[in-house]
Design an enzyme around this catalytic site. Sequence first.
Site, short mmCIF file in Angstrom:
data_model
loop_
_atom_site.label_atom_id
_atom_site.label_comp_id
_atom_site.label_asym_id
_atom_site.label_seq_id
_atom_site.Cartn_x
_atom_site.Cartn_y
_atom_site.Cartn_z
N ASP A 496 -1.72 0.27 -3.00
CA ASP A 496 -2.45 -0.80 -3.66
C ASP A 496 -2.46 -0.60 -5.17
O ASP A 496 -2.18 0.50 -5.67
CB ASP A 496 -3.89 -0.81 -3.13
CG ASP A 496 -4.54 -2.19 -3.18
OD1 ASP A 496 -4.00 -3.08 -3.85
OD2 ASP A 496 -5.60 -2.36 -2.53
N ASP A 566 -4.24 -11.43 -0.62
CA ASP A 566 -5.54 -11.09 -0.02
C ASP A 566 -6.13 -12.29 0.70
O ASP A 566 -7.11 -12.15 1.43
CB ASP A 566 -6.51 -10.62 -1.11
CG ASP A 566 -6.43 -9.12 -1.32
OD1 ASP A 566 -5.69 -8.46 -0.57
OD2 ASP A 566 -7.10 -8.61 -2.23
C1 DGJ Z 1 -7.05 -5.00 -2.33
C2 DGJ Z 1 -6.11 -5.20 -1.18
O1 DGJ Z 1 -5.31 -6.30 -1.39
C3 DGJ Z 1 -6.90 -5.32 0.11
O2 DGJ Z 1 -6.06 -5.60 1.18
C4 DGJ Z 1 -7.65 -4.04 0.32
O3 DGJ Z 1 -6.74 -3.00 0.54
C5 DGJ Z 1 -8.53 -3.74 -0.88
N1 DGJ Z 1 -7.80 -3.80 -2.11
C6 DGJ Z 1 -9.18 -2.40 -0.74
O4 DGJ Z 1 -9.89 -2.07 -1.84
#
Ligand code: DGJ
Length: 747
Positions: A496, A566
């Site tokens: 991430d 997301d």
């Molecule tokens: C952002 C990501 O896109 C999510 O899927 C998740 O992993 C969160 N961060 C966790 O903090």
Amino acid sequence: MQGSWDNPIIAGSDMQLEIPVAKPVPYIDFDGRRRLFHLRGQASSYLMSVSPYGDLHQLHWGCKLEAPDVAAVHRAWAGTVRNLHLETHRREYASFGSNDLRLPALHLEHGDGSRLSAFDYQGHEVLPGKPALVNDGLPGTTAEHPEDASTLRLLFKDYHSGHLLDLYYTIYPKLDVVVRRALLKQGPQAGAVKRLMSASLDFPAGDWHALSLPGDWARERMIEQSRLNQGAHRLESRRGTSSHGMSPFAVITKGKADEDRGEAFGISLIYSGNWLIEAEKHMSGRLRVNAGLNDFDFQWRLEPGATFASPECALAYSSKGLGGLSRKLHAMVRRHILRGPWRERERPILVNSWEAHYFKFKHDDIVKLAGQAKDIGADMVVLDDGWFGSRDSDNSSLGDWYDDLSKLPKGVKGLAAEVKAMGLKFGLWFEPEAVSPNSELYRKHPDWALAVPGRRPSTSRNQYVLDLGRPEVRDFLFSRLAHYVEDAGLDYIKWDMNRPLWEVGSPSLPAERQAELSHRYVLGLYELMGRLRDRFPELLVEGCSGGGGRFDWGMLCYHPQFWTSDNTDGLDRIYIQYGSSLFLPALTQTAHISEVPNHQTHRNIPITFRSLVALSGNLGLEINLAKTRAGEKREIKGWMEYYRKVRHLVNQGDFHRMESPYEGPRAAWCFVSRDKREVLAFAFQPRTPFRGQEPLPVRFKGLDPDEIYKLEGATQSYSGAFLMTQGLIPAFGPGDFQAQHWRLAAR
Ligand code: DGJ
């Protein structure tokens, strides 16, 4: 040095580089008399010629030219080139420094403070395949077999400073793709690069339009098209990552783009930091397009003899509209961007813990999630954010990549062992590039975070960014990542990255090199990811940047799949996945079935609709199965079984966009096997049409018109011609959010 028609510059003269005698290679012709280079694709031609004055000109990029066409194009060009005003020419790679004030491809600052350059052609070589070029730390396309590609290297010299410039063109003839890059070698005096674009294109006067993919977090890659009117237009990222705001990709079209017809020129940068694709419609009507590293807040100092390389940029041509272009780009990604064992391998169906538990979980919750994942037929459980340091919110612990024993008393290793004992794979989330101000790592090494001394640093999501330009930072991160891969036997990592780069400064660089840092950061990132990939080739790494905030061809050289967004809402995902499909194949886009009401939009969408959207990508789950109703769970299980039967089509089939959600009330697409014998089609109708409206058929694409296709689970058969001209009327029920799929196979 300047040449003329009677006294042309001779290849190889005055060079400091060795130029071997050029041997003929396929797909690249050189006509020495006319000093003409012809890159020959299956359905495209790229034509350049050296002017009598040593400048390289772009004569044509587009449809395939036969010998008489080449002669005609060359004749027409030769008639115009005597005009000494460079702004009237279609130049291949214009440097700033003479009577052409259009946006240049190259802009240097010399030791004497001057910014003028003029690079004259010196010679060239043609090489089979794509030879390893310079060790510049940048990712690039592959060509495993010599017949996949051929490379042209053109050499230039600035007559005053003595700098050398190499332009590389690797043609992938079957895909009509040319991959370009530039390499500068500094002459005897130190100086600086202000811009060195990867590719520059000079199109003739016309009604040119640009398609781009702007967006935002949870709204990535929304299609936008506009006419390029007179003036300069910039598509770019200045955020340190390729960004949610705009993807490093554009299509230039003649007139407004059509899905199935017309000429489309695709530009995809293989770079993950600050990038720029700019277009300038000149007063003459001609269009210049430059693509490469963004020159915003950038400068790179070069000592005598040092080199600087641009990232690679892929240029793809199709005369079959956007659809034809996307299929070439998808094939390019599948064959020449993805690498290693995961390139063709089917990816595990995973259950991710994020939306199921967020930061609040204990060992037993994840074991329970794994049990349910097993029951429902998934392959892997991924433990997302919150397993390390003492991270109960996004306010702390990034950088402290050590087990939180209060949540996981047996550590990640113990948890992984239990999950694996159930016959599942196990994956773990990291955000390696970030550090929380409230962390042991930051307390110990505050200077490891990007910052400008004396200036207030900004946080975003309560975090800073580590200076990946520093080898000791990368070594630390590599050791923590490698520890978990080895110790817990990780099968997968979710990588991430949740913020832009601001206040980009580092005490590790001298003052005159601070403006190099954004690019050094990206080079450091590539080095770190490359090290991990080379040490653990079996490890599957999924890229993520707050969802799809760094979803570009550069990252795909390291991470064969990416968390697309997301936003898991079925309706929004239709737009996001449709937009992404312009340059990214479905195999690379992960898509999870999530619960309702959706966590991002609070929308309630029926499970069939949500599932079919997710089945159109790289399927996974983002759901607390313990809370899912039994009926819904059964349906998900059914879809997962179904996905296993059809995913070869989603992964490797040709993708056809049939109906655009951007242009009408429905969306539809299909995947067709390469031999055209199998097809999997999807149609979505988010909103019930007004009563009394006659339902419209979905018209298929990409089939063999003479083939007879049988519908799965039914007795009906149809000819390919019927399916493509008459189509099938979806059996949508009443109410909003109707979805349908069809699978057909040749009899
Ligand atoms: C952002 C990501 O896109 C999510 O899927 C998740 O992993 C969160 N961060 C966790 O903090």
